[in-house]
Scaffold this motif. Structure first.
Motif, mmCIF file in Angstrom:
data_model
loop_
_atom_site.group_PDB
_atom_site.id
_atom_site.type_symbol
_atom_site.label_atom_id
_atom_site.label_comp_id
_atom_site.label_asym_id
_atom_site.label_seq_id
_atom_site.Cartn_x
_atom_site.Cartn_y
_atom_site.Cartn_z
ATOM 1 N N PHE A 34 -17.139 23.273 -31.397
ATOM 2 C CA PHE A 34 -18.385 22.116 -31.744
ATOM 3 C C PHE A 34 -18.578 22.530 -33.218
ATOM 4 C CE2 PHE A 34 -22.614 21.087 -32.276
ATOM 5 C CZ PHE A 34 -22.656 19.917 -31.711
ATOM 6 N N SER A 35 -18.967 23.819 -33.718
ATOM 7 C CA SER A 35 -19.210 24.105 -35.097
ATOM 8 C C SER A 35 -18.141 23.882 -36.089
ATOM 9 C CB SER A 35 -19.698 25.571 -35.228
ATOM 10 O OG SER A 35 -20.836 26.007 -34.162
ATOM 11 N N SER A 36 -17.012 23.974 -35.551
ATOM 12 C CA SER A 36 -15.780 23.864 -36.394
ATOM 13 C C SER A 36 -15.684 22.323 -36.807
ATOM 14 C CB SER A 36 -14.565 24.452 -36.094
ATOM 15 O OG SER A 36 -14.755 25.855 -35.647
ATOM 16 N N ILE A 37 -15.758 21.738 -35.559
ATOM 17 C CA ILE A 37 -15.366 20.087 -36.044
ATOM 18 C C ILE A 37 -16.385 19.498 -36.748
ATOM 19 C CG2 ILE A 37 -15.197 17.909 -34.791
ATOM 20 C CD1 ILE A 37 -13.713 19.579 -32.369
ATOM 21 N N PHE A 38 -17.732 19.807 -36.596
ATOM 22 C CA PHE A 38 -18.679 19.152 -37.149
ATOM 23 C C PHE A 38 -18.926 19.445 -38.642
ATOM 24 C CE2 PHE A 38 -20.030 17.613 -33.159
ATOM 25 C CZ PHE A 38 -21.096 16.506 -33.278
ATOM 26 N N GLY A 39 -18.525 20.971 -38.865
ATOM 27 C CA GLY A 39 -18.561 21.544 -40.138
ATOM 28 C C GLY A 39 -17.474 21.027 -41.161
ATOM 29 N N THR A 40 -16.235 20.807 -40.510
ATOM 30 C CA THR A 40 -15.291 20.272 -40.978
ATOM 31 C C THR A 40 -15.338 18.620 -41.407
ATOM 32 O OG1 THR A 40 -13.594 21.787 -39.967
ATOM 33 C CG2 THR A 40 -12.697 19.962 -41.096
ATOM 34 N N LEU A 41 -15.719 17.834 -40.497
ATOM 35 C CA LEU A 41 -16.110 16.599 -40.693
ATOM 36 C C LEU A 41 -16.909 16.372 -41.849
ATOM 37 C CD1 LEU A 41 -15.624 13.659 -40.027
ATOM 38 C CD2 LEU A 41 -17.643 13.904 -38.057
#
Length: 371
Positions: A34-41
């Motif tokens: 969750f954190s990785s996807i939102f941060g990358t986006l």
């Protein structure tokens, strides 16, 4: 008396005096995704917006437009750096499950993250208010704005906003409030409490954010009303307002996104400290995730809501024919009649007669008959 205001027992550092790791809570693998996807986006979105803004700044020759894009550039840089700093720490915790007490025994790392959360949280709200002030003077006082608003002053205003947010973020290090480890152990934030200096800092953070949203709403409303009156007026010699319409649409969307994302968290903090109830961590995490969406959605306002993109989506939006209001004649006539009636009530009898004569079209004369 609050635990953060008392001296730490058993040599416990101040930032761990309320929540001391390691915790029994074990983050799931979904938290890391969750954190990785939102941060990358968010990072990719802000990077794309920054490239598009840089190209537009190099191509534009309008002073008001370049001023507005400098503010947008400061907003994009702030959102990018905020996501880069905070997301990297949170994702690293979920992947490695490091122990904060062993990694940061003197609370330097925790204080840095707490300062980053406050700084990068207040900067978008303060920049949104500064952009609303700039557009208010640019639309209502265009001559004074064009002669007194060079690019260097715009850059100075962005730096002043960063300095103001930085001074507020440094207050807990001087004793006004304090930064603490927050559940589930992946982040640090200021202590939301109704006692001592923590009450003052919590209320300050909440009121500054809500005040920025209120100023943006008030000034943007006045600017939109003024812009509608100018676009729907009878003066055919008025300069085109396409750039002003585009900038106001983007600014209104930025304000709406900031209000939706930040108001729940700001109201929750103010309600918690004013009522004196214990902090409910599940609601804090929920509203904080809402606020994170602001940094992800802001860059797409400028990426998508530009004249070039809208022209490709809908070819009918031919901006080169003057104001966008001419594409909707019924709405334009309605607003023009409303504007004329509101202006007529404030004119004297001589001015009304002159306006009536100017609106009467001369009778068309038939062409002379050929011999």
């Amino acid at each position: 008396m609050n635990a953060s205001a008392m001296p730490p027992a058993n040599n416990t550092p101040l930032c761990y005096s309320i929540n001391s790791p390691p915790f029994r809570y074990q983050p799931t693998i979904a938290s890391a995704y969750f954190s990785s996807i939102f941060g990358t986006l968010g990072l990719i979105s802000n990077l794309i917006a920054f490239v598009v803004l840089l190209k537009s700044i190099l191509r534009t020759h309008s002073r008001s437009r370049s001023t507005f894009m400098i503010f947008l550039g400061g907003l994009v840089v702030t959102d990018f750096m905020g996501l880069l700093v905070t997301a990297s720490i949170v994702v690293s915790f979920h992947v490695t499950h490091f122990n904060w007490r062993k990694l940061d025994p003197n609370c330097h790392f925790c204080n840095f993250m707490g300062m980053s959360m406050v700084f990068y949280g207040l900067c978008p709200l303060l920049l949104s208010a500064a952009m609303a002030v700039e557009r208010f003077f640019g639309i209502n006082h265009p001559f004074a704005h064009s002669t007194r608003m060079p690019k260097s002053r715009t850059v100075s205003m962005v730096l002043m906003v960063w300095l103001m947010a930085g001074c507020i973020a440094l207050l807990p290090l001087t004793g006004v409030g304090s930064y603490h480890m927050q559940m589930p152990g992946s982040w640090c934030f200021f202590n939301i409490s109704s006692t001592g200096n923590n009450f003052a800092f919590s209320l300050l953070f909440s009121l500054v954010g809500l005040m920025c949203i209120a100023v943006s709403f008030l000034l943007n409303t006045v600017s939109v009303v003024t812009l509608i009156k100018v676009c729907c007026g009878d003066d055919r010699t008025q300069r085109r307002r396409d750039h002003e319409i585009e900038m106001m649409v983007q600014l209104i969307l930025i304000m709406v996104i900031a209000s939706i994302c930040w108001c729940p968290l700001l109201v929750f903090i103010a309600q918690t400290v004013l009522s004196g109830v214990p902090l409910q961590i599940k609601y804090l995490l929920l509203w904080l995730r809402f606020a994170t969406w602001n940094q992800i959605l802001d860059p797409w306002v400028y990426i998508l809501f530009r004249r070039a993109v809208l022209r490709r989506i809908n070819p009918r939006l031919n901006w080169s024919r003057g104001s966008i209001m001419t594409l909707y004649p019924s709405f334009s006539d309605t607003v023009r009649r409303f504007t004329r009636s509101s202006l007529g009530s404030s004119l004297g009898p001589d001015e009304k007669e002159e306006t009536r004569k100017s609106n009467v079209m001369p009778p068309s004369t038939p062409p002379p008959a050929s011999p």
